[in-house]
Design a protein around this motif. Structure first.
Motif, PDB file in Angstrom:
ATOM      1  N   ASN A  16       0.807  -1.221   0.000  1.00  0.00           N
ATOM      2  CA  ASN A  16       0.000   0.000   0.000  1.00  0.00           C
ATOM      3  C   ASN A  16       0.838   1.267   0.000  1.00  0.00           C
ATOM      4  O   ASN A  16       0.435   2.275  -0.536  1.00  0.00           O
ATOM      5  CB  ASN A  16      -0.943   0.019   1.204  1.00  0.00           C
ATOM      6  CG  ASN A  16      -2.133  -0.883   0.988  1.00  0.00           C
ATOM      7  OD1 ASN A  16      -2.406  -1.305  -0.128  1.00  0.00           O
ATOM      8  ND2 ASN A  16      -2.835  -1.190   2.050  1.00  0.00           N
ATOM      9  N   THR A  17       2.017   1.222   0.620  1.00  0.00           N
ATOM     10  CA  THR A  17       2.836   2.430   0.722  1.00  0.00           C
ATOM     11  C   THR A  17       3.368   2.879  -0.632  1.00  0.00           C
ATOM     12  O   THR A  17       3.744   4.028  -0.792  1.00  0.00           O
ATOM     13  CB  THR A  17       4.023   2.207   1.680  1.00  0.00           C
ATOM     14  OG1 THR A  17       4.756   1.068   1.226  1.00  0.00           O
ATOM     15  CG2 THR A  17       3.532   1.986   3.100  1.00  0.00           C
ATOM     16  N   SER A  18       3.401   1.980  -1.633  1.00  0.00           N
ATOM     17  CA  SER A  18       3.916   2.365  -2.940  1.00  0.00           C
ATOM     18  C   SER A  18       2.822   2.906  -3.855  1.00  0.00           C
ATOM     19  O   SER A  18       3.101   3.361  -4.952  1.00  0.00           O
ATOM     20  CB  SER A  18       4.622   1.185  -3.606  1.00  0.00           C
ATOM     21  OG  SER A  18       3.720   0.120  -3.785  1.00  0.00           O
ATOM     22  N   LEU A  19       1.578   2.869  -3.406  1.00  0.00           N
ATOM     23  CA  LEU A  19       0.460   3.335  -4.208  1.00  0.00           C
ATOM     24  C   LEU A  19      -0.110   4.637  -3.657  1.00  0.00           C
ATOM     25  O   LEU A  19      -0.116   4.852  -2.455  1.00  0.00           O
ATOM     26  CB  LEU A  19      -0.652   2.277  -4.230  1.00  0.00           C
ATOM     27  CG  LEU A  19      -0.308   0.930  -4.855  1.00  0.00           C
ATOM     28  CD1 LEU A  19      -1.419  -0.069  -4.598  1.00  0.00           C
ATOM     29  CD2 LEU A  19      -0.059   1.079  -6.343  1.00  0.00           C
ATOM     30  N   THR A  20      -0.594   5.476  -4.554  1.00  0.00           N
ATOM     31  CA  THR A  20      -1.264   6.707  -4.171  1.00  0.00           C
ATOM     32  C   THR A  20      -2.736   6.574  -4.519  1.00  0.00           C
ATOM     33  O   THR A  20      -3.083   6.041  -5.575  1.00  0.00           O
ATOM     34  CB  THR A  20      -0.659   7.907  -4.926  1.00  0.00           C
ATOM     35  OG1 THR A  20       0.739   7.967  -4.637  1.00  0.00           O
ATOM     36  CG2 THR A  20      -1.321   9.212  -4.519  1.00  0.00           C
ATOM     37  N   THR A  21      -3.601   7.059  -3.655  1.00  0.00           N
ATOM     38  CA  THR A  21      -5.034   7.030  -3.910  1.00  0.00           C
ATOM     39  C   THR A  21      -5.448   8.309  -4.627  1.00  0.00           C
ATOM     40  O   THR A  21      -5.054   9.402  -4.234  1.00  0.00           O
ATOM     41  CB  THR A  21      -5.823   6.890  -2.591  1.00  0.00           C
ATOM     42  OG1 THR A  21      -5.407   5.686  -1.941  1.00  0.00           O
ATOM     43  CG2 THR A  21      -7.321   6.828  -2.846  1.00  0.00           C
ATOM     44  N   TYR A  22      -6.254   8.133  -5.668  1.00  0.00           N
ATOM     45  CA  TYR A  22      -6.727   9.249  -6.478  1.00  0.00           C
ATOM     46  C   TYR A  22      -8.240   9.214  -6.620  1.00  0.00           C
ATOM     47  O   TYR A  22      -8.869   8.169  -6.505  1.00  0.00           O
ATOM     48  CB  TYR A  22      -6.118   9.202  -7.884  1.00  0.00           C
ATOM     49  CG  TYR A  22      -4.644   9.442  -7.899  1.00  0.00           C
ATOM     50  CD1 TYR A  22      -4.132  10.733  -7.804  1.00  0.00           C
ATOM     51  CD2 TYR A  22      -3.750   8.383  -8.010  1.00  0.00           C
ATOM     52  CE1 TYR A  22      -2.764  10.963  -7.809  1.00  0.00           C
ATOM     53  CE2 TYR A  22      -2.382   8.604  -8.017  1.00  0.00           C
ATOM     54  CZ  TYR A  22      -1.899   9.892  -7.913  1.00  0.00           C
ATOM     55  OH  TYR A  22      -0.554  10.116  -7.918  1.00  0.00           O
ATOM     56  N   ILE A  23      -8.786  10.365  -6.926  1.00  0.00           N
ATOM     57  CA  ILE A  23     -10.187  10.518  -7.274  1.00  0.00           C
ATOM     58  C   ILE A  23     -10.203  11.052  -8.698  1.00  0.00           C
ATOM     59  O   ILE A  23      -9.513  12.029  -9.010  1.00  0.00           O
ATOM     60  CB  ILE A  23     -10.897  11.530  -6.343  1.00  0.00           C
ATOM     61  CG1 ILE A  23     -10.827  11.080  -4.886  1.00  0.00           C
ATOM     62  CG2 ILE A  23     -12.341  11.735  -6.773  1.00  0.00           C
ATOM     63  CD1 ILE A  23      -9.649  11.626  -4.130  1.00  0.00           C
ATOM     64  N   SER A  24     -10.958  10.393  -9.566  1.00  0.00           N
ATOM     65  CA  SER A  24     -11.130  10.931 -10.918  1.00  0.00           C
ATOM     66  C   SER A  24     -12.605  11.225 -11.117  1.00  0.00           C
ATOM     67  O   SER A  24     -13.470  10.465 -10.695  1.00  0.00           O
ATOM     68  CB  SER A  24     -10.615   9.959 -11.980  1.00  0.00           C
ATOM     69  OG  SER A  24     -11.343   8.759 -11.975  1.00  0.00           O
ATOM     70  N   ILE A  25     -12.859  12.364 -11.728  1.00  0.00           N
ATOM     71  CA  ILE A  25     -14.240  12.745 -12.037  1.00  0.00           C
ATOM     72  C   ILE A  25     -14.317  12.991 -13.542  1.00  0.00           C
ATOM     73  O   ILE A  25     -13.517  13.728 -14.104  1.00  0.00           O
ATOM     74  CB  ILE A  25     -14.713  13.950 -11.200  1.00  0.00           C
ATOM     75  CG1 ILE A  25     -13.735  15.116 -11.253  1.00  0.00           C
ATOM     76  CG2 ILE A  25     -14.949  13.546  -9.759  1.00  0.00           C
ATOM     77  CD1 ILE A  25     -14.182  16.344 -10.486  1.00  0.00           C
ATOM     78  N   LEU A  26     -15.267  12.322 -14.148  1.00  0.00           N
ATOM     79  CA  LEU A  26     -15.458  12.401 -15.586  1.00  0.00           C
ATOM     80  C   LEU A  26     -16.581  13.377 -15.884  1.00  0.00           C
ATOM     81  O   LEU A  26     -17.589  13.394 -15.174  1.00  0.00           O
ATOM     82  CB  LEU A  26     -15.800  11.028 -16.156  1.00  0.00           C
ATOM     83  CG  LEU A  26     -14.653  10.005 -16.243  1.00  0.00           C
ATOM     84  CD1 LEU A  26     -14.105   9.602 -14.897  1.00  0.00           C
ATOM     85  CD2 LEU A  26     -15.106   8.780 -17.016  1.00  0.00           C
ATOM     86  N   ARG A  27     -16.405  14.155 -16.919  1.00  0.00           N
ATOM     87  CA  ARG A  27     -17.411  15.154 -17.274  1.00  0.00           C
ATOM     88  C   ARG A  27     -18.400  14.588 -18.285  1.00  0.00           C
ATOM     89  O   ARG A  27     -18.034  14.090 -19.326  1.00  0.00           O
ATOM     90  CB  ARG A  27     -16.761  16.389 -17.872  1.00  0.00           C
ATOM     91  CG  ARG A  27     -17.788  17.491 -18.127  1.00  0.00           C
ATOM     92  CD  ARG A  27     -17.290  18.524 -19.108  1.00  0.00           C
ATOM     93  NE  ARG A  27     -18.198  19.630 -19.259  1.00  0.00           N
ATOM     94  CZ  ARG A  27     -19.347  19.576 -19.921  1.00  0.00           C
ATOM     95  NH1 ARG A  27     -19.748  18.457 -20.474  1.00  0.00           N
ATOM     96  NH2 ARG A  27     -20.114  20.646 -20.021  1.00  0.00           N
ATOM     97  N   GLY A  28     -19.670  14.665 -17.921  1.00  0.00           N
ATOM     98  CA  GLY A  28     -20.732  14.446 -18.884  1.00  0.00           C
ATOM     99  C   GLY A  28     -21.015  13.025 -19.315  1.00  0.00           C
ATOM    100  O   GLY A  28     -21.443  12.818 -20.444  1.00  0.00           O
ATOM    101  N   ILE A  29     -20.788  12.037 -18.443  1.00  0.00           N
ATOM    102  CA  ILE A  29     -21.192  10.694 -18.846  1.00  0.00           C
ATOM    103  C   ILE A  29     -22.528  10.341 -18.188  1.00  0.00           C
ATOM    104  O   ILE A  29     -22.859  10.832 -17.111  1.00  0.00           O
ATOM    105  CB  ILE A  29     -20.130   9.615 -18.539  1.00  0.00           C
ATOM    106  CG1 ILE A  29     -19.986   9.340 -17.049  1.00  0.00           C
ATOM    107  CG2 ILE A  29     -18.789   9.965 -19.160  1.00  0.00           C
ATOM    108  CD1 ILE A  29     -19.258   8.055 -16.742  1.00  0.00           C
ATOM    109  N   ASN A  30     -23.283   9.511 -18.897  1.00  0.00           N
ATOM    110  CA  ASN A  30     -24.578   9.016 -18.409  1.00  0.00           C
ATOM    111  C   ASN A  30     -25.528  10.149 -18.029  1.00  0.00           C
ATOM    112  O   ASN A  30     -26.247  10.056 -17.049  1.00  0.00           O
ATOM    113  CB  ASN A  30     -24.375   8.055 -17.227  1.00  0.00           C
ATOM    114  CG  ASN A  30     -23.516   6.870 -17.600  1.00  0.00           C
ATOM    115  OD1 ASN A  30     -23.448   6.485 -18.756  1.00  0.00           O
ATOM    116  ND2 ASN A  30     -22.850   6.294 -16.626  1.00  0.00           N
TER     117      ASN A  30
END
Length: 190
Positions: A4-18
């Motif tokens: 886990n220490t070698s990974l970074t957590t990210y949030i991605s937000i996509l515009r305009g799907i569904n």
């Protein structure tokens, strides 16, 4: 699996799907695509393109470009993507100026995430579209909105702000914004 220490957590937000039957991407297909890109611990929230994931990469702009390219190749859609780490989303939430006003109902808070800071902001032209009850504050790549008559009724919507600022943007309500932080923080401790 990597530590886990070698990974970074990210949030991605996509515009305009569904949205309104356009740019349809099933969340299972989106999670599978993120797996194909080599990401880990992938979770989606709602059907509107909110994804938390872990990755070795640390360049958020490169992650955005990679996700956009994979979506284009897999779904034949040009979907703008914004990626931020957990700390950045914490700051967005913490810095919401409307939280200090206890008379405001958080269920009417919205956050417009800008792909890049706008080069020019004609605040007078933008604020002229605001109703008396609405509030708006700019902060770098974020616009905080308070729309007590509902986001669907405001003229300060995503399309208007993109057109005025000449910057790609995507808007999330406060519940979604805070839920994404919680989901990302839960992912970090996996």
């Amino acid at each position: 699996m990597l530590k886990n220490t070698s990974l970074t957590t990210y949030i991605s937000i996509l515009r305009g799907i569904n949205v309104s039957g356009k740019n349809i991407i099933k969340m299972e297909a989106l999670r599978n695509l993120y797996t194909t890109m080599g990401f880990y611990d992938i979770h989606t929230y709602l059907q509107s393109g909110n994804v938390t994931f872990r990755a070795l990469a640390t360049d958020e702009q490169m992650l955005e470009q990679t996700i956009e390219q994979y979506i284009k190749k897999e779904f034949s859609l040009d979907i703008p993507v914004q990626v931020m780490n957990v700390e950045a989303l914490k700051n967005v939430i913490h810095n919401n100026p409307f939280l200090k006003d206890e008379t405001l109902d958080p269920s009417f808070f919205h956050v417009t995430f800008l792909k890049i800071p706008p080069a020019v902001v004609d605040l007078t032209a933008i604020e002229s579209k605001k109703t008396e009850q609405e509030k708006m504050t700019f902060s770098g790549k974020v616009i905080y909105l308070y729309c007590p008559e509902g986001y669907g009724n405001t003229k300060l919507n995503n399309n208007f702000l993109e057109k005025r600022l000449k910057v790609t943007a995507t808007t999330r309500n406060w519940k979604t914004t805070t839920a994404l932080l919680q989901l990302a923080q839960e992912t970090e401790i996996l």
